[in-house]
Structure formats: C-alpha cells, structure tokens
Design a protein around this motif. Structure first.
Motif, short mmCIF file in Angstrom:
data_model
loop_
_atom_site.label_atom_id
_atom_site.label_comp_id
_atom_site.label_asym_id
_atom_site.label_seq_id
_atom_site.Cartn_x
_atom_site.Cartn_y
_atom_site.Cartn_z
N ARG A 154 0.81 -1.22 0.00
CA ARG A 154 0.00 0.00 0.00
C ARG A 154 0.85 1.27 0.00
O ARG A 154 0.33 2.35 -0.26
CB ARG A 154 -0.93 0.01 1.21
CG ARG A 154 -2.08 -0.98 1.09
CD ARG A 154 -2.95 -0.95 2.32
NE ARG A 154 -4.12 -1.79 2.18
CZ ARG A 154 -4.93 -2.11 3.19
NH1 ARG A 154 -4.67 -1.68 4.41
NH2 ARG A 154 -5.98 -2.87 2.97
N ARG A 155 2.14 1.14 0.31
CA ARG A 155 2.98 2.34 0.42
C ARG A 155 4.06 2.43 -0.64
O ARG A 155 4.69 3.47 -0.81
CB ARG A 155 3.64 2.37 1.81
CG ARG A 155 2.66 2.50 2.96
CD ARG A 155 3.38 2.82 4.25
NE ARG A 155 4.26 1.73 4.68
CZ ARG A 155 3.89 0.74 5.47
NH1 ARG A 155 2.66 0.68 5.93
NH2 ARG A 155 4.76 -0.21 5.82
N ILE A 156 4.31 1.33 -1.35
CA ILE A 156 5.48 1.30 -2.22
C ILE A 156 5.43 2.36 -3.32
O ILE A 156 6.45 2.99 -3.62
CB ILE A 156 5.69 -0.11 -2.82
CG1 ILE A 156 7.03 -0.17 -3.56
CG2 ILE A 156 4.54 -0.53 -3.72
CD1 ILE A 156 7.45 -1.58 -3.94
N PHE A 196 -7.60 4.74 -7.89
CA PHE A 196 -8.51 3.60 -7.98
C PHE A 196 -9.06 3.25 -6.60
O PHE A 196 -10.22 2.85 -6.44
CB PHE A 196 -7.77 2.41 -8.57
CG PHE A 196 -8.63 1.49 -9.39
CD1 PHE A 196 -9.99 1.34 -9.15
CD2 PHE A 196 -8.08 0.75 -10.43
CE1 PHE A 196 -10.77 0.49 -9.92
CE2 PHE A 196 -8.85 -0.10 -11.21
CZ PHE A 196 -10.20 -0.23 -10.94
N ALA A 197 -8.22 3.39 -5.58
CA ALA A 197 -8.68 3.09 -4.22
C ALA A 197 -9.82 4.01 -3.82
O ALA A 197 -10.74 3.59 -3.10
CB ALA A 197 -7.52 3.22 -3.24
N GLY A 198 -9.79 5.26 -4.28
CA GLY A 198 -10.89 6.18 -3.99
C GLY A 198 -12.18 5.74 -4.64
O GLY A 198 -13.26 5.86 -4.06
N ARG A 247 1.47 13.40 -7.08
CA ARG A 247 2.24 13.82 -5.91
C ARG A 247 1.44 13.74 -4.61
O ARG A 247 2.02 13.64 -3.54
CB ARG A 247 2.79 15.23 -6.09
CG ARG A 247 1.74 16.30 -6.27
CD ARG A 247 2.41 17.65 -6.51
NE ARG A 247 1.46 18.76 -6.54
CZ ARG A 247 0.84 19.14 -7.65
NH1 ARG A 247 1.07 18.52 -8.79
NH2 ARG A 247 -0.01 20.15 -7.63
N GLY A 248 0.10 13.82 -4.66
CA GLY A 248 -0.67 13.74 -3.43
C GLY A 248 -0.80 12.31 -2.97
O GLY A 248 -0.76 11.38 -3.77
N PRO A 249 -0.93 12.06 -1.66
CA PRO A 249 -1.07 10.68 -1.18
C PRO A 249 -2.21 9.91 -1.83
O PRO A 249 -2.10 8.70 -2.02
CB PRO A 249 -1.31 10.89 0.34
CG PRO A 249 -0.71 12.20 0.65
CD PRO A 249 -0.91 13.04 -0.57
N HIS A 250 -3.27 10.61 -2.20
CA HIS A 250 -4.41 9.94 -2.84
C HIS A 250 -4.01 9.32 -4.18
O HIS A 250 -4.63 8.36 -4.63
CB HIS A 250 -5.55 10.93 -3.06
CG HIS A 250 -5.19 12.09 -3.94
ND1 HIS A 250 -4.48 13.17 -3.46
CD2 HIS A 250 -5.39 12.33 -5.25
CE1 HIS A 250 -4.28 14.03 -4.45
NE2 HIS A 250 -4.81 13.54 -5.54
N CYS A 251 -2.98 9.87 -4.79
CA CYS A 251 -2.56 9.35 -6.10
C CYS A 251 -1.98 7.94 -5.99
O CYS A 251 -2.01 7.19 -6.96
CB CYS A 251 -1.50 10.25 -6.72
SG CYS A 251 -2.11 11.86 -7.22
N PHE A 252 -1.47 7.60 -4.83
CA PHE A 252 -0.73 6.35 -4.68
C PHE A 252 -1.50 5.31 -3.85
O PHE A 252 -1.01 4.21 -3.64
CB PHE A 252 0.62 6.62 -4.02
CG PHE A 252 1.40 7.69 -4.72
CD1 PHE A 252 1.97 7.44 -5.95
CD2 PHE A 252 1.56 8.95 -4.16
CE1 PHE A 252 2.68 8.44 -6.62
CE2 PHE A 252 2.28 9.95 -4.80
CZ PHE A 252 2.84 9.70 -6.04
N ALA A 253 -2.70 5.67 -3.40
CA ALA A 253 -3.47 4.74 -2.58
C ALA A 253 -3.92 3.55 -3.43
O ALA A 253 -4.37 3.71 -4.57
CB ALA A 253 -4.69 5.45 -1.98
N VAL A 254 -3.80 2.35 -2.88
CA VAL A 254 -4.26 1.14 -3.56
C VAL A 254 -4.97 0.26 -2.55
O VAL A 254 -4.72 0.31 -1.35
CB VAL A 254 -3.09 0.35 -4.18
CG1 VAL A 254 -2.39 1.16 -5.24
CG2 VAL A 254 -2.11 -0.15 -3.13
N ASP A 255 -5.91 -0.56 -3.08
CA ASP A 255 -6.59 -1.54 -2.25
C ASP A 255 -7.42 -2.44 -3.15
O ASP A 255 -7.65 -2.13 -4.30
CB ASP A 255 -7.47 -0.87 -1.20
CG ASP A 255 -7.65 -1.75 0.02
OD1 ASP A 255 -7.24 -2.93 -0.03
OD2 ASP A 255 -8.22 -1.28 1.01
#
Length: 442
Positions: free
Chosen positions: A47-49, A385-387, A434-442
């Motif tokens: 989730r953080r990579i 996508f997580a959003g 660049r925002g954390p939302h860009c990298f969220a996955v689930d």
C-alpha cells in the motif's frame, strides 16, 4: 576484483507471513548464476510502495525495478523523474525482441494472455506481471447436498435458488452466502456483465476522464445483493473489506457460499478438511440476464526505471525473466496459490500432476482465460482507484445497513469518485502524481 553491478529491486510485500523469504532466496540464486551482479531486494508494504518510489525519484534515487499493485498501474504510467521525464520505460521495448538476456530466456511472449493484456497499452507490454489473482466461489458441498442441491450454482439465479433451499434446511446455517464488501468484487460484477467503470474503454484507449458507478450493470449487482440481504440469505458483517470475518463465517459453517480471492484456495480447502466438510472451488456466478463478459485480475507487476545504464538494465530485465522462468513461476504458484504467470509454468505443473492432485488450483486460470479479450475483462486503468473502491463500498454499506436507494446512492458515489479522478488528473497536469491519494491502492 571487478565491482559488481547493483540492481535495486523494490518489491511489494503483500504482508503474508514469510512472503518475502522466497523472493530474497531467488535474488541470491540469481547472484550465484550471475556473480557480476548484486540484486538488492527491498520489501515495501504494497500500500505504500508507489509513494515511496515517488519520493525516491524526487531525490534522484529511484530503484531500477519497482513492483506496483495492479490498481496503481496508471500512477506508474504517470510517474515522473525530478526532471519531469517518465520514470519508467516499457519492459517490452527494453527487451527489444531479444530471446535471452544474460543467458536467461525471455518469457514475455509466453505470459498468459489475460495477464499480459492487463499490463499492455497501445500494444506494448509496459510492465512484467508477477502476481495474479481473480475472485472465485467457494462452496460447502456437505451443507449444499444436505439442502437437496446437487450442483454448485453457476449464475445469480441459481445461487439465489440454492440460498432458498439452504434456508429450508432444518437446523441449517443462519445465512447462506457472504462476501467482503470490497471494490474487487464490484469490478468482477461489472466485468461479468460486459460493463465498464470508465470512459475510453476503461482507460484502455485513452486517458480515463469520467467514471460511471451508476450504470445498469452496477445497479443490477447492487439490487441483487440487496435482495439477498433483505431475504436473510446474505451475511453482512457490517464492515467493509471484511475478508477475515467472511472467511471465519465459511470455516465455521455459518454460511454455505463465499465469494473471495483465488489466493484463499489453500486455506479454504484446509478449513473444510479441519471442519469435516467438503469444499468445491468454482467460477464466480454471473448475471443470467446478460451475456457473460469475463472476469478481471488483480495482482502486481514489475516496472523498469528509464535511463539506466546498459549493464544495470540488462541485469534488471534478466532478473525479471528469471523470476518468471517456468520452474520458479511454478514453485511460486505452489507456495502462494497465485495464478501461474506463463503457459510454460502451467504446462510444467500439469505435467507433474499438480492439478490432478489439486484440481481447485486450476479454476482461477480457467476462469480468467474463459472470456479473454472481452472489453470488461481487461480491467480499468484509473487514477486514485482506491478512492473509486471507497466510493462503491461506502455506497453499498449505506444500501445494506441504512436502507439507501441503490440508484440514488450510487449516483452520489459516482460524484464522489469523479471528484477523486479529477483531483488525480489535476495533479498530473503538474509535476506528476504527488498527493497521497494518487498512490493509494486496495
């Protein structure tokens, strides 16, 4: 002594006990075969990579190879160096038609078509698939047969009829079916009906600009799910993404059916053996009212950093091929239940009699190949996508727990998902995600 070429490889740790251990051993085995290289493997939480790779790129020190979760594929495509250039280059273009690299046979052409297609854009395989799963139906055949049903359901109507039979079973389980309220199952439901989550062919023919979470396919799924719940057939734990709770309900025979990931195959069959009941693993049921449109995959893939010197790039590419060699991919499948990545690894397993002894391990591969090429089965490429997953699962929780109307609530969810997608694209108009939302996955 000549110094070794160091290849930094950041892998997505899926957090199962001991998950990274065999991968580190494979890195060591590659080094023994290629002593001129050092494969520096680091495990990063899946989730953080993506965000950690982004920050490393900002510092000018990204890894040569980075493994992204499937739902972060568009973020990987959009990732930039601190100079504003694409962070990653195409694996296929870097291989450049070679049949072997450093003596390691190239396996790109042997990748199972549904897996290859997920990570292909404009006919170009951009990243190397490593982990692949899909969603399956798990059935307690002991209870199902006791209810007088002789065949595992294949469709929504058949499942609903089987649930009604289970409800009539004296001293039967309190509910018949359960699954986690998670975005992957929404993706499956839409794809199986031939629907899409986003424009431009789910983002396959162009950048996805609009989402559609209030489609006919979505509402058919939500209404069917609500009906099962209202009639007492569906066990709703009250939590989103409750994989553990739904597994425990199946393992303790509180339900007869469970939808879940193919990664649960081994544990679910073992639960049946421990509990003294039969388990059958089969394809996910589909909507009887529309043609079957195929199933999507989840998983991870390896991305190759752009701008590497030739020695580092060749080491990175050779290691990718080594990880997915027939023998290594077959052993990875045995230890994890992931779908075999290549046809050669599948053939090796079949030749060894693995699938004859463990037929439930064959189902996931059969399912994803069953409607290969259908538009929905390719899966969506979305930013944040997580959003989108969150918007869908929160809407469904309101439908189940608070009696919300599916059409109105999913229209609201669509507005929320659209805001998230718009925000992602706004970031990409600057110096990349660049925002954390860009990298969220689930």
């Amino acid at each position: 002594m000549k110094s070794r070429t160091v290849v930094d490889v950041w892998l997505a740790d899926l957090t199962f006990p001991g998950y990274m251990d065999p991968l580190i051993r494979l890195g060591e085995a590659f080094e023994r075969a290629h002593p001129e290289y050092r494969i520096n493997i680091e495990g990063h939480h899946y989730r953080r990579i993506a965000e950690e790779v982004h920050h490393a790129a900002e510092r000018g020190r990204p890894p040569a190879v980075a493994e992204y979760y499937y739902s972060g594929t568009l973020a990987a495509r959009d990732a930039l160096t601190r100079d504003g250039r694409p962070l990653f280059t195409s694996v296929e273009k870097a291989v450049a038609g070679r049949k072997e690299i450093l003596g390691e046979p190239v396996v790109l052409d042997d990748i199972e078509p549904p897996l290859r297609d997920y990570y292909t854009y404009d006919g170009d395989l951009t990243s190397m698939p490593t982990v692949a799963t899909t969603s399956l139906l798990y059935t307690n055949t002991t209870l199902l047969n006791a209810a007088g049903v002789s065949r595992v359901p294949r469709t929504w109507n058949e499942l609903e009829a089987a649930c009604e039979a289970v409800a009539r079973l004296p001293q039967g389980p309190p509910h018949a079916v359960t699954w986690a309220n998670h975005g992957t199952l929404f993706q499956q439901a839409i794809a199986m009906q031939g629907g899409l989550l986003a424009d431009h062919g789910n983002g396959r023919s162009g950048r996805p600009l609009t989402v559609n979470l209030a489609s006919e396919e979505m509402l058919a799924w939500a209404r069917w799910w609500r009906r099962l719940h209202r009639e007492g057939h569906y066990l709703h734990s009250g939590k989103t993404a409750d994989w553990l709770g739904t597994f425990q309900a199946f393992a303790t025979q509180q339900v007869v059916f469970r939808f879940s990931s193919s990664i649960d195959v081994t544990n679910t069959v073992q639960a049946g053996e421990n509990g003294g009941f039969g388990v059958e693993v089969s394809r996910l049921p589909y909507n009887d009212d529309v043609p079957y449109g195929g199933n999507v995959i989840a998983g991870t893939s390896l991305w190759l950093a752009d701008g590497l010197d030739q020695a580092t790039q060749d080491g990175a590419l050779a290691f990718m091929q080594y990880l997915n060699s027939p023998a290594n991919a077959a052993e990875w499948h045995k230890s994890t239940s992931f779908i075999p990545i290549t046809r050669a690894s599948f053939d090796l397993l079949e030749g060894e009699g693995w699938f004859d002894k463990h037929p439930y391990h064959r189902v996931a591969g059969d399912q994803v190949n069953g409607a290969h090429g259908a538009p929905g089965s390719l899966g969506a490429l979305l930013g944040d996508f997580a959003g989108t997953h969150d918007a869908m699962t929160q809407a469904m929780d309101d439908v189940l727990s608070r009696g919300a109307d599916p059409a109105a609530r999913f229209a609201q969810a669509n507005e929320e998902a659209q805001r998230r997608l718009d925000r992602y694209h706004a970031d990409c108009r600057g110096p990349g995600p660049r925002g954390p939302h860009c990298f969220a996955v689930d």
